[in-house]
Design a protein around this motif. Structure first.
Motif, PDB file in Angstrom:
ATOM      1  N   TYR A 176      33.136  26.973  59.653  1.00 17.30           N
ATOM      2  CA  TYR A 176      34.004  25.871  59.227  1.00 17.30           C
ATOM      3  C   TYR A 176      34.217  25.958  57.729  1.00 17.30           C
ATOM      4  CZ  TYR A 176      29.126  24.441  58.802  1.00 17.30           C
ATOM      5  OH  TYR A 176      27.784  24.416  58.513  1.00 17.30           O
TER       6      TYR A 176
ATOM      7  N   VAL B 165      29.510  15.804  65.310  1.00 16.76           N
ATOM      8  CA  VAL B 165      30.474  16.589  64.532  1.00 16.76           C
ATOM      9  C   VAL B 165      30.774  17.890  65.279  1.00 16.76           C
ATOM     10  CG1 VAL B 165      28.735  17.682  63.042  1.00 16.76           C
ATOM     11  CG2 VAL B 165      31.060  17.497  62.231  1.00 16.76           C
TER      12      VAL B 165
ATOM     13  N   ARG C  40      17.463  34.679  64.371  1.00 12.05           N
ATOM     14  CA  ARG C  40      17.423  34.550  65.834  1.00 12.05           C
ATOM     15  C   ARG C  40      18.659  35.146  66.509  1.00 12.05           C
ATOM     16  NH1 ARG C  40      17.290  28.476  67.726  1.00 12.05           N
ATOM     17  NH2 ARG C  40      19.288  28.594  66.672  1.00 12.05           N
TER      18      ARG C  40
ATOM     19  N   GLY D 158      17.465  26.026  59.529  1.00 10.12           N
ATOM     20  CA  GLY D 158      18.401  24.969  59.899  1.00 10.12           C
ATOM     21  C   GLY D 158      17.759  23.661  60.324  1.00 10.12           C
TER      22      GLY D 158
ATOM     23  N   ARG E  61      32.335  28.998  55.844  1.00  9.67           N
ATOM     24  CA  ARG E  61      30.882  29.240  55.786  1.00  9.67           C
ATOM     25  C   ARG E  61      30.580  30.727  55.969  1.00  9.67           C
ATOM     26  NH1 ARG E  61      27.805  27.432  60.827  1.00  9.67           N
ATOM     27  NH2 ARG E  61      28.634  29.442  61.446  1.00  9.67           N
TER      28      ARG E  61
ATOM     29  N   VAL F  20      26.871  16.702  57.006  1.00 10.69           N
ATOM     30  CA  VAL F  20      28.281  16.931  56.669  1.00 10.69           C
ATOM     31  C   VAL F  20      28.857  15.755  55.877  1.00 10.69           C
ATOM     32  CG1 VAL F  20      28.911  16.058  58.961  1.00 10.69           C
ATOM     33  CG2 VAL F  20      30.544  17.424  57.704  1.00 10.69           C
TER      34      VAL F  20
ATOM     35  N   ALA G 151      19.032  33.484  58.668  1.00 12.04           N
ATOM     36  CA  ALA G 151      19.980  34.189  57.788  1.00 12.04           C
ATOM     37  C   ALA G 151      21.261  33.376  57.644  1.00 12.04           C
ATOM     38  CB  ALA G 151      20.275  35.590  58.324  1.00 12.04           C
TER      39      ALA G 151
ATOM     40  N   THR H 104      15.616  38.226  66.212  1.00 12.21           N
ATOM     41  CA  THR H 104      14.167  38.097  66.030  1.00 12.21           C
ATOM     42  C   THR H 104      13.821  36.683  65.578  1.00 12.21           C
ATOM     43  OG1 THR H 104      14.172  40.383  65.242  1.00 12.21           O
ATOM     44  CG2 THR H 104      12.163  39.122  64.862  1.00 12.21           C
TER      45      THR H 104
ATOM     46  N   LEU I 209      33.989  24.768  53.904  1.00 11.73           N
ATOM     47  CA  LEU I 209      33.140  23.950  53.039  1.00 11.73           C
ATOM     48  C   LEU I 209      33.551  24.091  51.576  1.00 11.73           C
ATOM     49  CD1 LEU I 209      30.921  26.171  51.878  1.00 11.73           C
ATOM     50  CD2 LEU I 209      29.825  25.688  54.047  1.00 11.73           C
TER      51      LEU I 209
ATOM     52  N   LEU J 135      14.329  37.181  59.030  1.00 16.45           N
ATOM     53  CA  LEU J 135      14.351  37.153  60.498  1.00 16.45           C
ATOM     54  C   LEU J 135      15.465  36.216  60.947  1.00 16.45           C
ATOM     55  CD1 LEU J 135      10.504  36.546  60.920  1.00 16.45           C
ATOM     56  CD2 LEU J 135      11.690  38.760  60.869  1.00 16.45           C
TER      57      LEU J 135
ATOM     58  N   ALA K 128      14.016  28.736  56.607  1.00 16.35           N
ATOM     59  CA  ALA K 128      15.415  28.379  56.306  1.00 16.35           C
ATOM     60  C   ALA K 128      16.199  28.428  57.608  1.00 16.35           C
ATOM     61  CB  ALA K 128      15.982  29.346  55.266  1.00 16.35           C
TER      62      ALA K 128
ATOM     63  N   TYR L 251      27.476  18.513  50.959  1.00 13.32           N
ATOM     64  CA  TYR L 251      26.691  19.045  49.857  1.00 13.32           C
ATOM     65  C   TYR L 251      25.534  19.937  50.298  1.00 13.32           C
ATOM     66  CZ  TYR L 251      25.981  18.729  44.911  1.00 13.32           C
ATOM     67  OH  TYR L 251      25.923  19.039  43.598  1.00 13.32           O
ATOM     68  N   GLY L 252      25.427  20.181  51.605  1.00 14.79           N
ATOM     69  CA  GLY L 252      24.277  20.940  52.119  1.00 14.79           C
ATOM     70  C   GLY L 252      24.272  22.381  51.660  1.00 14.79           C
TER      71      GLY L 252
HETATM   72  C1  LIG Z   1      31.483  20.713  59.573  1.00 12.22           C
HETATM   73  C2  LIG Z   1      30.608  20.866  58.372  1.00 12.22           C
HETATM   74  C3  LIG Z   1      31.178  20.854  57.097  1.00 12.22           C
HETATM   75  C4  LIG Z   1      30.358  21.022  55.969  1.00 12.22           C
HETATM   76  N1  LIG Z   1      30.933  21.002  54.724  1.00 12.22           N
HETATM   77  C5  LIG Z   1      30.163  21.214  53.621  1.00 12.22           C
HETATM   78  C6  LIG Z   1      30.759  21.242  52.324  1.00 12.22           C
HETATM   79  O1  LIG Z   1      31.957  21.021  52.154  1.00 12.22           O
HETATM   80  N2  LIG Z   1      29.958  21.516  51.251  1.00 12.22           N
HETATM   81  C7  LIG Z   1      28.613  21.763  51.395  1.00 12.22           C
HETATM   82  O2  LIG Z   1      27.936  22.026  50.374  1.00 12.22           O
HETATM   83  N3  LIG Z   1      28.024  21.703  52.619  1.00 12.22           N
HETATM   84  C8  LIG Z   1      28.762  21.449  53.734  1.00 12.22           C
HETATM   85  N4  LIG Z   1      28.184  21.395  54.972  1.00 12.22           N
HETATM   86  C9  LIG Z   1      26.726  21.579  55.110  1.00 12.22           C
HETATM   87  C10 LIG Z   1      26.326  23.057  55.092  1.00 12.22           C
HETATM   88  O3  LIG Z   1      27.167  23.830  55.911  1.00 12.22           O
HETATM   89  C11 LIG Z   1      24.886  23.200  55.566  1.00 12.22           C
HETATM   90  O4  LIG Z   1      24.081  22.304  54.842  1.00 12.22           O
HETATM   91  C12 LIG Z   1      24.383  24.617  55.352  1.00 12.22           C
HETATM   92  O5  LIG Z   1      25.173  25.531  56.074  1.00 12.22           O
HETATM   93  C13 LIG Z   1      22.926  24.717  55.774  1.00 12.22           C
HETATM   94  O6  LIG Z   1      22.528  26.040  55.682  1.00 12.22           O
HETATM   95  P1  LIG Z   1      21.095  26.485  56.202  1.00 12.22           P
HETATM   96  O7  LIG Z   1      21.036  27.947  55.919  1.00 12.22           O
HETATM   97  O8  LIG Z   1      20.056  25.589  55.657  1.00 12.22           O
HETATM   98  O9  LIG Z   1      21.110  26.207  57.774  1.00 12.22           O
HETATM   99  P2  LIG Z   1      21.980  26.849  58.934  1.00 12.22           P
HETATM  100  O10 LIG Z   1      23.394  27.042  58.501  1.00 12.22           O
HETATM  101  O11 LIG Z   1      21.744  26.015  60.135  1.00 12.22           O
HETATM  102  O12 LIG Z   1      21.350  28.293  59.143  1.00 12.22           O
HETATM  103  C14 LIG Z   1      20.130  28.487  59.825  1.00 12.22           C
HETATM  104  C15 LIG Z   1      20.033  29.930  60.281  1.00 12.22           C
HETATM  105  O13 LIG Z   1      18.754  30.111  60.910  1.00 12.22           O
HETATM  106  C16 LIG Z   1      18.930  30.721  62.167  1.00 12.22           C
HETATM  107  N5  LIG Z   1      17.814  30.273  63.020  1.00 12.22           N
HETATM  108  C17 LIG Z   1      17.686  29.065  63.630  1.00 12.22           C
HETATM  109  N6  LIG Z   1      16.518  29.006  64.274  1.00 12.22           N
HETATM  110  C18 LIG Z   1      15.903  30.187  64.072  1.00 12.22           C
HETATM  111  C19 LIG Z   1      14.658  30.730  64.482  1.00 12.22           C
HETATM  112  N7  LIG Z   1      13.805  30.029  65.256  1.00 12.22           N
HETATM  113  N8  LIG Z   1      14.338  31.989  64.089  1.00 12.22           N
HETATM  114  C20 LIG Z   1      15.191  32.721  63.318  1.00 12.22           C
HETATM  115  N9  LIG Z   1      16.368  32.257  62.902  1.00 12.22           N
HETATM  116  C21 LIG Z   1      16.721  31.007  63.268  1.00 12.22           C
HETATM  117  C22 LIG Z   1      20.290  30.280  62.645  1.00 12.22           C
HETATM  118  O14 LIG Z   1      20.823  31.155  63.631  1.00 12.22           O
HETATM  119  C23 LIG Z   1      21.082  30.307  61.325  1.00 12.22           C
HETATM  120  O15 LIG Z   1      21.570  31.602  61.053  1.00 12.22           O
HETATM  121  C24 LIG Z   1      28.962  21.205  56.128  1.00 12.22           C
HETATM  122  C25 LIG Z   1      28.393  21.197  57.412  1.00 12.22           C
HETATM  123  C26 LIG Z   1      29.207  21.017  58.520  1.00 12.22           C
HETATM  124  C27 LIG Z   1      28.580  21.005  59.893  1.00 12.22           C
END
Ligand SMILES: Cc1cc2nc3c(=O)[nH]c(=O)nc-3n(C[C@H](O)[C@H](O)[C@H](O)COP(=O)(O)OP(=O)(O)OC[C@H]3O[C@@H](n4cnc5c(N)ncnc54)[C@H](O)[C@@H]3O)c2cc1C
Length: 402
Positions: free
Chosen positions: A56, A195, A47, A171, A118, A310, A24, A139, A58, A45, A169, A314-315
């Motif tokens: 942080y 980082v 965790r 991470g 974020r 980071v 999430a 979960t 973004l 789901l 999704a 753009y993530g």
């Molecule tokens: C310091 C920093 C600055 C950034 N600045 C920018 C910016 O300026 N612009 C930009 O576009 N991007 C930026 N990014 C990148 C961006 O934040 C990430 O690419 C984005 O948050 C990724 O989102 P995500 O949902 O894919 O992954 P995550 O944010 O990692 O979310 C994953 C989720 O899954 C959950 N999870 C993990 N494992 C499990 C499991 N086994 N079962 C259930 N749940 C689980 C986690 O608890 C989390 O809630 C930055 C990143 C950092 C670290």
């Protein structure tokens, strides 16, 4: 043997197709928004036991802003926009080098831009789906199996869920990727940097309000932003030949060892981190490079699929864009899941490749390798304040965004 084999399986409901979204974060919640809008039944789901803190800062601009707009998020995000702030470049002891006014950054990225925590972006996404989709905190997934008609996940509480699609999704260290595609070591390309980023509980006394102070390298960068109560934060990155050893040390000891000699706001931020490291993000910087983002009825999304890091900045943008395009492709291709996932991947690959390449090229801006690079970077930052040069930089930033 796992006891889940004896549990009752929650079948796919009649009528709507079902997606199980794992994670999430921005990608998972954006997928939930988009899949719900496309008429799917969605189970998310997560965790973690509860929603995460602010995290942080973004930036969303260019295609990231466009995707937020397509997802209908901009009206709720706009009041949470931090806006641009003045940056003060400092020496190691905190003495000022020079100032980059907020207007310079604003002019570079244009009007269609948002600067957000974020957690604020996640809150807006969460509010858009809460009450419409089933979100289960605390979960995770123990196993994933597929047959031609469905995919089945076994949850950490023993429940089994059948679905038409699983969206991983979760991470950069994705468990779904590990279960379905193989170990992280096959896909993680280490960039040998760390980082750290975290919100500050109390406003940093030594940084003026509305200002971010930045100390730039060699081999490290520290920034402390005073944007008032509940909006102040710190950001650190540094080169490390052994990221695993840094991770084993933990956020506060590792960041204190790398930045403890710096004065003013940095010392204050490190003290706050040592007192309460719970909300700190601390990880090595690594890209995920994988040939295909789906396998049968399992698709990876966001950092789990393509972490650009980071250094790309753009993530989050790609997570929103990827989720929106996934919903569009699934709607367009109806029951042909393979065609939908193929066309989705083809539409996103070029952008991901470009952002990963830009991130690798941009490392030196975040952690300049030598004093000469620091000096050259300073020169460029000073130069963009000159009207003629500013135009050039603006055009090159906008070209990169399109
Ligand atoms: C310091 C920093 C600055 C950034 N600045 C920018 C910016 O300026 N612009 C930009 O576009 N991007 C930026 N990014 C990148 C961006 O934040 C990430 O690419 C984005 O948050 C990724 O989102 P995500 O949902 O894919 O992954 P995550 O944010 O990692 O979310 C994953 C989720 O899954 C959950 N999870 C993990 N494992 C499990 C499991 N086994 N079962 C259930 N749940 C689980 C986690 O608890 C989390 O809630 C930055 C990143 C950092 C670290």
């Amino acid at each position: 043997m796992d006891d889940y084999r004896n549990t009752v399986c929650d079948p796919i409901g009649r009528g709507a197709k079902r997606a199980v979204v794992v994670g999430a974060g921005i990608a998972g919640l954006a997928a939930a928004v988009r899949m719900h809008r496309a008429g799917w039944e969605v189970v998310v789901l997560e965790r973690a036991a509860t929603r995460r803190s602010s995290g942080y800062l973004l930036n969303l601009h260019g295609p990231g802003y466009d995707a937020a707009e397509r997802l209908g998020l901009v009206p709720a995000l706009t009041p949470r926009d931090i806006g641009f702030f003045t940056s003060v470049l400092v020496h190691a002891d905190g003495r000022e080098k020079f100032t980059v006014p907020a207007a310079v950054a604003q002019a570079a990225v244009g009007e269609r831009a948002l600067s957000l925590f974020r957690g604020d972006l996640e809150s807006v996404l969460y509010d858009a789906v809460a009450g419409h989709v089933d979100i289960r905190f605390g979960t995770t997934v123990r196993a994933v199996t597929q047959d031609p008609g469905a995919v089945e996940v076994v949850l950490s509480d023993g429940t089994r869920l059948r679905a038409d699609l699983v969206i991983g999704a979760d991470g950069v260290h994705s468990r779904i990727r590990e279960l379905v595609f193989g170990p992280e070591s096959e896909y993680l390309v280490e960039l040998n940097h760390m980082v750290g980023a975290f919100p500050l509980d109390t406003v940093p006394e030594h940084v003026a309000e509305g200002v971010g102070t930045t100390f730039l390298g060699p081999r490290r960068t520290a920034a402390v932003m005073n944007l008032g109560p509940h909006r102040s934060s710190a950001f650190f990155t540094y080169r490390s030949p052994d990221p695993a050893a840094e991770l084993a040390r933990g956020a506060a000891p590792a960041l204190t060892a790398a930045f403890g000699d710096l004065g003013r706001g940095v010392a204050e931020a490190l003290r706050q981190l040592a007192a309460d490291p719970t909300d700190a993000y601390f990880d090595s910087v690594g890209q995920i490079v994988i040939d295909r983002w789906s396998s049968g009825r399992v698709v990876l999304l966001g950092d789990a699929a393509w972490c650009v890091t980071v250094f790309a900045g753009y993530g989050a943008a790609l997570a929103l864009d990827g989720a929106d395009r996934l919903g569009t492709a699934l709607t367009a291709h109806g029951d042909d899941l393979t065609a939908a996932l193929d066309s989705w991947e083809q539409s996103l690959r070029p952008e991901v490749r470009k952002r990963q390449a830009l991130a690798r090229k941009g490392i030196g801006r975040f952690a300049p390798p030598t004093r000469v690079h620091v000096w050259a970077g300073d020169l460029m930052l000073r130069a963009i304040q000159l009207p003629g040069i500013r135009g050039l930089v603006q055009r090159s930033i906008r070209r990169a965004n399109n």
